[in-house]
Scaffold this active site. Structure first.
Site: not given
Lengths: 254, 304
Positions: B21, B69, B71-72, B130
């Site tokens: 993902s 990264n 990206v959030g 995340c």
């Protein structure tokens, strides 16, 4: 447009000066249609410390010879190593990526580039010329030493230069060139350092000129998967790689 | 012929290669480059209850053998997924699973409830790891109690395959894995990115707008491999291994460490065809080693 991953062969290396060089890379099969402003994402296999591909503007396209020309500035390890490849080396390329500049018909267009931002403007001037537009290109460089490769633009229109030290053309920045005061344009197309592009945007806004800019955000994939290269637009974050790199300046929050 | 088919409980994968993902969009981005039906499964972009703009640019920094990264979790929300994206991707001939993220338990539950109704989505990957979302995300995955709570509540509403994606940013990943297994997870996937940062010495500024971000790529592979090996011994549910897999050799290493399936992430950015190349490479490895069934390689590390 279908995106491809292909091995190209490096067929020519031209050193312009200590900072810039031009690479000619050749495909084994006919090139797909390539639009002005699109870019390639090139793998740097001759340097283990370079992990990601390097996105590079397409400087020119020769469909007859299946050759794409890349105008490159040595910025870091990746662009330095690409310039050290031998003729005949294999270069893995993902392309053609991104949208394109608009190609109007029978209009008067000014192309304004600074530094390495001139990269997409040669092919753009060619495409604009072929569509019946009157093309003026202004390239801004530091001094005459950097004013390289100008001959290539001449078949497609007028080429003007500004230098910061006044050693060639008019002294100053490209956005200060007298042609912008003395003539009217329908379109402005720009690529280069952000302050310069913002000055082009301000000129265009003041003179009712449609302005398109090409952004150079850092990216990982180049085809819309990683979402790393976004720019903040009036409609939220957009990927520079797929929804750009060319944006109408009215869509940006500049 | 070799058998590449593996099972994550009742979920059958035609081969053990999935895509991670956040590195594979919705699959559509790769359709020009590969035949998606050759993959065991794809994990589509992290989906949240509501639209998220993600973090400001810059969101990415290249690092030695990897990248950071931040990206959030930029995405348009689960309703957009169900109405606009699902109809476009539902007929892919592979297992399309949705990565479900959120900073509140109720948001994860509502998102999972909506995805449970989609016939062609055989499973979700619940992201409790995340590192780039301020309010939480990873917070679920760094304590057993919060990991248990979110998995328990999602399990109540989600009836198909529930994979839980674990964070490596913990002291003991096996305790988190056991905790989510205890609440009904069908499988665990690991690792998500490792929290890291990068500074430009010349400008003295951080390279990411959020200062810290998630590290991925070959730089994290030894850590990921170690964690997969530890978790595979600690739980009875299947383990899906990921973290820096660049080729078939890397994939085989994860399978030997105990992974039933693997996911390819960052490598997709560099070679958009790498996932199908890994499927081919696994076949070649099996032929070369005279292994007829991939299942015989799972956990087959030789410690003697």
């Amino acid at each position: 447009m279908k995106k491809l991953i292909q091995d190209f062969e490096l067929v020519k290396y031209e050193e312009l000066n200590c900072e810039h060089y031009v690479l000619d890379i050749k495909a084994n099969e006919p090139l797909p249609e390539i639009l002005p402003g699109q870019f390639v994402n090139v793998r740097v296999d001759n340097n283990n410390s370079v992990f990601l591909r390097r996105p590079l503007s397409i400087h020119n396209v020769d469909y007859d010879r299946n050759v794409i020309q890349l105008f490159v500035k040595r910025i870091g390890e990746g662009t330095k190593s690409l310039g050290e490849l031998s003729i005949g080396a294999t270069v893995s390329v993902v392309y053609p990526l991104g949208n394109s500049y608009s190609i109007p018909k029978n209009s008067k267009a000014v192309l304004i580039g600074g530094g390495c931002g001139v990269a997409p403007l040669l092919y753009l001037s060619k495409c604009l010329h072929e569509a019946g537009n009157e093309v003026t290109t202004i390239l801004g460089v530091r001094s005459s030493y950097d004013a390289v490769g100008l001959e290539a633009y001449k078949p497609y229109g007028r080429i003007l230069v500004t230098t910061e030290d006044g050693s060639e053309g008019e002294k100053g920045y490209p956005t200060q060139h007298s042609v912008l005061e003395n003539e009217n344009f329908d379109y402005s197309f720009t690529c280069g350092p952000e302050p310069m592009m913002k000055a082009v945007a301000a000129y265009s806004d003041a003179n009712d000129v449609t302005c398109e800019v090409s952004l150079e955000n850092t990216m990982a994939c180049g085809f819309g998967a990683c979402l790393c290269c976004v720019t903040d637009t009036k409609e939220g974050n957009k990927c520079v790689c797929t929804e750009g790199p060319v944006f109408n300046v009215k869509d940006l929050k500049w | 012929m070799v058998n590449l088919e593996v099972k994550l409980k009742d979920l059958v994968l035609k081969n053990p290669v999935m895509t991670a993902s956040g590195t594979f969009g919705f699959g559509e981005e790769f359709a020009d480059f590969i035949d998606l039906s050759q993959l065991g499964g794809i994990l589509v972009k992290g989906t949240t209850r509501y639209h998220r703009e993600g973090n400001p640019y810059p969101r990415m920094a290249e690092t030695p053998s990897g990248m950071l990264n931040a990206v959030g979790l930029q995405n348009k929300g689960v309703e957009n997924f169900c109405n606009d994206i699902y109809p476009r991707i539902k007929d892919y001939k592979t297992n399309v699973m949705v990565n479900v993220s959120g900073s509140l338990v109720e948001d994860c539950v509502e998102t999972a409830t909506m995805i449970n109704e989609l016939d062609h989505i055989p499973g979700i990957e619940l992201n409790i790891s995340c590192p780039n979302v301020k309010e939480g995300g990873m917070a679920f995955g760094t304590s057993c109690a919060s990991a248990e709570e979110v998995v328990r509540e999602v399990r109540k509403v989600y009836k198909k395959h529930l994979m839980v994606k674990l964070s490596p940013n913990v002291t003991d990943i096996t305790s988190i894995a056991k905790a989510v297994e205890g609440q009904g997870a069908d499988s665990v996937s690991l690792i998500n990115t490792l929290l890291g940062m990068a500074i430009d010495a010349e400008t003295r500024k951080p390279l990411l707008s959020t200062v810290t971000g998630g590290l991925s790529g070959p730089a994290v592979k030894p850590v990921a491999l170690r964690m997969v090996w530890q978790v595979a011994q600690a739980v009875n549910i299947p383990v899906v291994g990921l973290g820096g897999i660049m080729n078939a050799k890397d994939a085989i290493e994860f399978i030997l460490a105990g992974a039933t399936a693997i996911q390819i992430g960052t490598a997709n950015f560099i070679d958009p065809q790498v996932s199908v190349k890994v499927v081919e490479g696994i076949k070649e490895y099996m032929i070369r080693h005279q292994v007829s069934d991939i299942n015989d390689l799972i956990g087959a590390i030789n410690l003697k």
